[in-house]
Design a protein around this motif. Sequence first.
Motif, PDB file in Angstrom:
ATOM      1  N   THR A   1     -27.633  47.162  -0.468  1.00 19.98           N
ATOM      2  CA  THR A   1     -27.502  47.944   0.559  1.00 19.98           C
ATOM      3  C   THR A   1     -26.077  47.521   1.125  1.00 19.98           C
ATOM      4  O   THR A   1     -25.403  48.034   2.236  1.00 19.98           O
ATOM      5  CB  THR A   1     -28.347  47.973   1.619  1.00 19.98           C
TER       6      THR A   1
ATOM      7  N   VAL B   1     -26.294  42.031   0.057  1.00 23.10           N
ATOM      8  CA  VAL B   1     -27.296  42.434   1.096  1.00 23.10           C
ATOM      9  C   VAL B   1     -28.419  43.295   0.406  1.00 23.10           C
ATOM     10  O   VAL B   1     -27.964  44.277  -0.293  1.00 23.10           O
ATOM     11  CB  VAL B   1     -26.865  42.813   2.192  1.00 23.10           C
ATOM     12  N   ARG B   2     -29.529  42.827   0.441  1.00 24.11           N
ATOM     13  CA  ARG B   2     -30.750  43.798   0.083  1.00 24.11           C
ATOM     14  C   ARG B   2     -31.965  43.742   0.843  1.00 24.11           C
ATOM     15  O   ARG B   2     -32.145  42.779   1.445  1.00 24.11           O
ATOM     16  CB  ARG B   2     -31.113  43.548  -1.501  1.00 24.11           C
ATOM     17  N   PRO B   3     -32.700  44.907   0.895  1.00 26.75           N
ATOM     18  CA  PRO B   3     -33.815  45.017   1.773  1.00 26.75           C
ATOM     19  C   PRO B   3     -35.108  44.377   0.958  1.00 26.75           C
ATOM     20  O   PRO B   3     -35.121  44.552  -0.168  1.00 26.75           O
ATOM     21  CB  PRO B   3     -34.239  46.340   2.077  1.00 26.75           C
TER      22      PRO B   3
ATOM     23  N   GLY C   1     -38.207  46.857   3.541  1.00 27.58           N
ATOM     24  CA  GLY C   1     -37.268  46.807   4.464  1.00 27.58           C
ATOM     25  C   GLY C   1     -37.448  46.281   5.895  1.00 27.58           C
ATOM     26  O   GLY C   1     -36.550  46.337   6.766  1.00 27.58           O
TER      27      GLY C   1
ATOM     28  N   MET D   1     -33.809  41.927   5.818  1.00 24.14           N
ATOM     29  CA  MET D   1     -32.638  41.995   4.876  1.00 24.14           C
ATOM     30  C   MET D   1     -32.104  40.708   4.488  1.00 24.14           C
ATOM     31  O   MET D   1     -32.187  39.735   5.218  1.00 24.14           O
ATOM     32  CB  MET D   1     -31.667  42.548   5.858  1.00 24.14           C
ATOM     33  N   GLN D   2     -32.100  40.403   3.084  1.00 29.12           N
ATOM     34  CA  GLN D   2     -31.925  39.391   2.487  1.00 29.12           C
ATOM     35  C   GLN D   2     -30.424  39.210   2.047  1.00 29.12           C
ATOM     36  O   GLN D   2     -29.972  40.216   1.298  1.00 29.12           O
ATOM     37  CB  GLN D   2     -32.643  39.189   1.404  1.00 29.12           C
ATOM     38  N   THR D   3     -29.754  38.249   2.273  1.00 30.43           N
ATOM     39  CA  THR D   3     -28.266  38.156   1.651  1.00 30.43           C
ATOM     40  C   THR D   3     -28.500  37.017   0.634  1.00 30.43           C
ATOM     41  O   THR D   3     -28.974  35.968   0.724  1.00 30.43           O
ATOM     42  CB  THR D   3     -27.339  37.847   2.759  1.00 30.43           C
TER      43      THR D   3
ATOM     44  N   ARG E   1     -28.536  50.905  -3.698  1.00 33.40           N
ATOM     45  CA  ARG E   1     -29.454  51.750  -3.026  1.00 33.40           C
ATOM     46  C   ARG E   1     -28.510  53.197  -2.534  1.00 33.40           C
ATOM     47  O   ARG E   1     -27.751  52.742  -1.703  1.00 33.40           O
ATOM     48  CB  ARG E   1     -30.065  51.186  -1.740  1.00 33.40           C
TER      49      ARG E   1
ATOM     50  N   ALA F   1     -27.667  54.063   1.000  1.00 32.07           N
ATOM     51  CA  ALA F   1     -26.699  53.317   1.936  1.00 32.07           C
ATOM     52  C   ALA F   1     -25.319  53.323   1.635  1.00 32.07           C
ATOM     53  O   ALA F   1     -24.586  52.587   2.465  1.00 32.07           O
ATOM     54  CB  ALA F   1     -27.300  51.658   1.544  1.00 32.07           C
TER      55      ALA F   1
ATOM     56  N   ASP G   1     -33.543  54.819   8.042  1.00 32.26           N
ATOM     57  CA  ASP G   1     -31.988  54.859   8.479  1.00 32.26           C
ATOM     58  C   ASP G   1     -31.705  56.524   8.414  1.00 32.26           C
ATOM     59  O   ASP G   1     -30.172  56.444   8.523  1.00 32.26           O
ATOM     60  CB  ASP G   1     -31.337  54.137   7.140  1.00 32.26           C
TER      61      ASP G   1
ATOM     62  N   PRO H   1     -33.739  43.741  10.101  1.00 31.18           N
ATOM     63  CA  PRO H   1     -32.983  44.856   9.979  1.00 31.18           C
ATOM     64  C   PRO H   1     -32.822  45.500  11.317  1.00 31.18           C
ATOM     65  O   PRO H   1     -33.555  45.282  12.456  1.00 31.18           O
ATOM     66  CB  PRO H   1     -34.022  45.751   9.219  1.00 31.18           C
TER      67      PRO H   1
END
Lengths: 315, 248
Positions: A121, A130-132, A136, A139-141, A154, A157, A277, B223
């Motif tokens: 995302t 970055v991804r959920p 969700g 959020m992981q980097t 995604r 996004a 979102d 988030p």
Amino acid sequence: MSILVIAEHNNEELQAATANTLTAAKEIAEKTGSEISLLVAGGNCNAVAEAASAIPGVAQVLLADSPALEKQLPENFAPYLSELVKEKSFTYVIAPSTTQGKNVLPRAAALLDVAQISDITGIVDGDTFVRPIYAGNAMQTLKSSDTIKAMTVRTAAFDPADLTGGSCSVEKLGDAADVGLSRFVSEEVVQSDRPELSNARIIVSGGRGMQSGDNFEMLEKVADKLGAAVGASRAAVDAGYVPNDMQVGQTGKIVAPDLYIAVGISGAIQHLAGMKDSKIIVAINKDEDAPIFNVADYGLVADLFDAVPELDSQL
Amino acid sequence: MKILVGIKRVVDANIKVRIKADNSAVDVEKLKMVVNPFCEIAIEEALRLKESGVATEVIAVSIGSDSCHEQLRTALALGADRVIHVATDEVIQPLAVAKLFNAIVEQEKPGLVLFGKQSIDGDNNQSGQMLAALSGMAQGTFASEISIEGDEIMVTREVDSGLQKVALKLPAVVTADLRLNEPRYVSLPNLMKAKRKPIESISVAELGIDITPRLSTVTVLNPPERSAGEKVANVAELVEKLKSEGAL
Ligand SMILES: Cc1cc2nc3c(=O)[nH]c(=O)nc-3n(C[C@H](O)[C@H](O)[C@H](O)COP(=O)(O)OP(=O)(O)OC[C@H]3O[C@@H](n4cnc5c(N)ncnc54)[C@H](O)[C@@H]3O)c2cc1C
Ligand SMILES: Nc1ncnc2c1ncn2[C@@H]1O[C@H](COP(=O)(O)O)[C@@H](O)[C@H]1O
């Protein structure tokens, strides 16, 4: 460094997911000084490659038009893709996070002996994304140490890129082999005149509260007035009210329209994962404590069987 | 035919997880852990194939720390014939999962491998496809219906455009979607009995697989929060608000 993007298409036309994926690819291209190639793989898909050659920002279209690739069976497509990546020394291979992208890219990544980063995302730099995770809720980097980075994007996004106004060459690639592991048997493609869920500006979704498939007609009438797509919760799909391709959520489609109207949906985290979102969220639910109201910009506590016909008449 | 099923230990789907204060990871300590819901569906399908006489043996495999014995016992209580624990305390990413399973596949030679389509913690949706690649098997992802016909398996797949049916050569890897079946519940007596059954254990080192992660976590953050908006009194007010925001 160079980027290979896998185009999403149905052998006739490019599909919307391609445009969002290209936006992510362009961001990586800018950050790393790379060039983007777009792969159109399928059967009798020349028209798609023609159309793709007009996409601005794409350096070249690679056309793999071959009977063995017509249905993009991963058993045939993945080895072809991994060989192409090696032969042309691509450093990124990127697909939209559609059922098609999720099916083929991990298989190709494993053949290349690299990890895949699913559902990105955000792009921090050429190695860091970055991804959920956890539907969700976090959020992981991630930083990749692989020389070839395989990832799915995604689509919700990233805004769609322009698909016309440019011009590039189309290079025809060689045939793919049918490795003989799998056969396409049949498909049931749901036909609809409404916009696709994944790129609709407005979505009207129904949940278990709808009580039957027939009652979804109420939502369809509203959707048609708004030019909206119709979605559903898992409970509505499981109950057989509507087909599986309408499911929004962690394990269905991830959407982010300008307006999302949730009708008779409680707002479980797995559903929120697919729509939170959205720009504006409206919830219509008779239970004032339904968790959907915690994320809704506008909440209407009402019986949907009164509220939806009324909404229809006021549009 | 032997069926191998991949069982992952994950945080219960109903729990909203919290992130560690140092933003290094999700805090899973003391949380209720379960069999990943998609793996429950995979094992259920394997058991039904055994009950209908198609399969002869169901083997459940879990990779992780000793705590995943709990999930393997659940698999035994549900009816798995054998369970294998691949022991490691390291973080295991899908490529490593696939490599470890490939080693087990070489030992056990199953006729079918059933995985979940995705784990609900990492939401990767990769391991089954990667195992299929490494073992040279066909793959049927997002399966909502399967049937074995001779040396092939017919798989109905839930795809973005609707449903797709493919025929795959066996052995194959199939990944379960939500509508493949409704898993049964574990009964307490069976759970008690399962406590006495053996768990075969094998270490990553014994399998000789390099599981070094290719991806390292930089941060794990919350988030962007969405807050509750306002309640409207009736449909007219809703329409008016949406119009004034330009949403309609
Ligand atoms: C692994 C996993 C993955 C999942 N993936 C998804 C997913 O992708 N998408 C998804 O949606 N779910 C998913 N779920 C399921 C999710 O947890 C919920 O069960 C589901 O979203 C509930 O659907 P619902 O809100 O329609 O039904 P319910 O929770 O039953 O809610 C129905 C709502 O309708 C309201 N209602 C009833 N009648 C009326 C009326 N006459 N007027 C107004 N309101 C009314 C009720 O007050 C209630 O709030 C998943 C679950 C798991 C475990
Ligand atoms: N540690 C693990 N142990 C056993 N099976 C696993 C493990 N990790 C993943 N799997 C299997 O792979 C599926 C997909 O996981 P993932 O690719 O992480 O989304 C899961 O549903 C399991 O069947």
